[in-house]
Design an enzyme around this catalytic site. Structure first.
Site, short mmCIF file in Angstrom:
data_model
loop_
_atom_site.label_atom_id
_atom_site.label_comp_id
_atom_site.label_asym_id
_atom_site.label_seq_id
_atom_site.Cartn_x
_atom_site.Cartn_y
_atom_site.Cartn_z
N ARG A 96 0.85 -1.20 0.00
CA ARG A 96 0.00 0.00 0.00
C ARG A 96 0.88 1.24 0.00
O ARG A 96 1.40 1.66 1.02
CB ARG A 96 -0.90 -0.02 1.24
CG ARG A 96 -1.79 1.20 1.35
CD ARG A 96 -2.81 1.30 0.24
NE ARG A 96 -3.82 0.24 0.32
CZ ARG A 96 -4.71 -0.02 -0.66
NH1 ARG A 96 -4.69 0.69 -1.78
NH2 ARG A 96 -5.58 -0.99 -0.52
N ARG A 137 1.17 -6.71 -10.07
CA ARG A 137 1.62 -6.13 -8.80
C ARG A 137 1.78 -7.18 -7.71
O ARG A 137 2.27 -6.88 -6.62
CB ARG A 137 0.69 -5.00 -8.34
CG ARG A 137 -0.74 -5.42 -8.02
CD ARG A 137 -1.56 -4.22 -7.54
NE ARG A 137 -2.92 -4.60 -7.18
CZ ARG A 137 -3.75 -3.84 -6.48
NH1 ARG A 137 -3.36 -2.66 -6.06
NH2 ARG A 137 -4.97 -4.25 -6.21
N HIS A 169 0.56 3.16 -10.67
CA HIS A 169 -0.38 3.69 -9.66
C HIS A 169 0.41 4.45 -8.59
O HIS A 169 0.56 3.97 -7.46
CB HIS A 169 -1.11 2.46 -9.09
CG HIS A 169 -2.30 2.72 -8.23
ND1 HIS A 169 -2.28 3.55 -7.13
CD2 HIS A 169 -3.56 2.21 -8.29
CE1 HIS A 169 -3.46 3.53 -6.56
NE2 HIS A 169 -4.25 2.73 -7.25
N ASP A 221 -11.98 9.77 -7.09
CA ASP A 221 -11.55 8.59 -7.86
C ASP A 221 -11.98 8.86 -9.30
O ASP A 221 -13.11 8.62 -9.68
CB ASP A 221 -12.25 7.35 -7.28
CG ASP A 221 -11.71 6.06 -7.86
OD1 ASP A 221 -10.89 6.13 -8.80
OD2 ASP A 221 -12.12 4.98 -7.38
N GLU A 249 -1.96 8.66 -11.37
CA GLU A 249 -1.56 7.41 -12.01
C GLU A 249 -1.44 7.59 -13.52
O GLU A 249 -2.33 8.14 -14.16
CB GLU A 249 -2.60 6.33 -11.70
CG GLU A 249 -2.88 6.20 -10.20
CD GLU A 249 -4.09 5.32 -9.90
OE1 GLU A 249 -4.38 4.41 -10.70
OE2 GLU A 249 -4.74 5.56 -8.87
#
Ligand code: BG6
Length: 279
Positions: free
Chosen positions: A53, A79, A146, A192, A250
């Protein structure tokens, strides 16, 4: 739960950087004499089941739940995969590292491929993901680098470069829009958004008295994300009070900008981060 291999630390006179083999995940870029530029959660889980994270997760070959809306794991498997360090090059002003991932998870993605991830730490930072189609039929993919940027207080931050850009809003859990951005982007709640823009984006941070410019290459989308209060509380690897300290910008090609690759062809998407001061 399987613990991660230790990360590799790269240093040169101008910077320090850290990359985990797990996800080829960059977790630190600190130019000499500066604060770290990338944000990492204090609640990060270091195990093979999850993505770290913070830092720069590589989302591939799909973004979120993918264009079919049901792909798993979220943001693809790159990832979560173990990448191989294949090259490092050091010079006085930068250190470069290259990582490789070949044909991982054929159960999830049935096309032969080769991913190369090249990162450079110095006074600036750059990262580039190259996807090569090594098979005999075409395939398409989504991708996002990201990037979690560390900021002093996201409520005081503004993002320049997106005025007039169309965006899709994902806060509802699906895409709503397009809407059109008016002026600079500010964060006043859960955010978002997929901005359909190729412009440079500058994160202006008066609290840390610095700006971070994200210059993208071959990227038609920029995702801007901050979970704000309620969503942060739902994530076990994200501290309840950490959301003011980060914003994701991102570098992406998603949804209608998914990339189609013919056999033998390759595609590179990347970005550079450049620091400045706030006027
Ligand atoms: C962003 C998405 O890119 O990543 C958000 O737009 C998502 O919808 C966020 O919540 C974090 O995703 P994850 O899978 O790392 O928790």
């Amino acid at each position: 739960m399987v613990q991660l291999l230790p990360p590799r630390t790269f240093t040169c006179p101008t910077a320090r950087g850290v990359i985990y083999h797990h996800g080829a995940h960059v977790t630190d870029w600190t130019p000499t004499g500066q604060e770290p530029v990338l944000w990492m959660s204090e609640k990060v889980r270091f195990d093979t089941e999850t993505a770290l994270r913070g830092g720069i997760p590589i989302c591939w070959p799909w973004f979120g739940a993918g264009r079919d809306g049901v792909s798993s794991p979220l943001h693809g498997f790159a990832r979560l995969a173990e990448w191989r360090l294949v090259d490092t090059v050091e010079s006085a002003d930068q250190v470069k590292a290259s990582y490789l991932l070949v044909d991982a998870r054929p159960d999830k993605f049935a096309h032969p491929y080769r991913l190369t991830y090249e990162v450079s730490f110095g006074r600036d930072f750059s990262a580039a993901l190259t996807v090569r189609n090594t098979g005999s039929s075409r395939f398409s993919f989504e991708a996002a680098l990201h990037t979690y940027l560390k900021v002093g207080d996201v409520r005081q931050v503004r993002l320049t470069g997106l005025d007039g850009a169309d965006y899709l809003d994902r806060v509802a859990g699906h895409e709503v829009g397009p809407h059109t951005q008016q002026g600079d982007v500010t964060v006043t709640g859960e955010t978002d958004r997929i901005y359909q823009s190729t412009n440079d984006i500058t994160v202006v941070d008066p609290t840390l008295n610095r700006s971070i410019t994200v210059s993208r290459m071959n990227s038609n989308d920029a995702v801007v994300w901050n979970p704000w209060i309620d969503k942060a509380r739902t994530m076990s690897d994200f501290g309840d009070d950490e959301w003011p300290g980060m914003i994701c910008v991102e570098t992406a090609n998603v949804a209608e900008h998914a990339v189609t690759l013919l056999p033998g062809k390759e595609h590179t998407m990347g970005f550079t981060l450049t620091l400045g001061s706030v006027a």
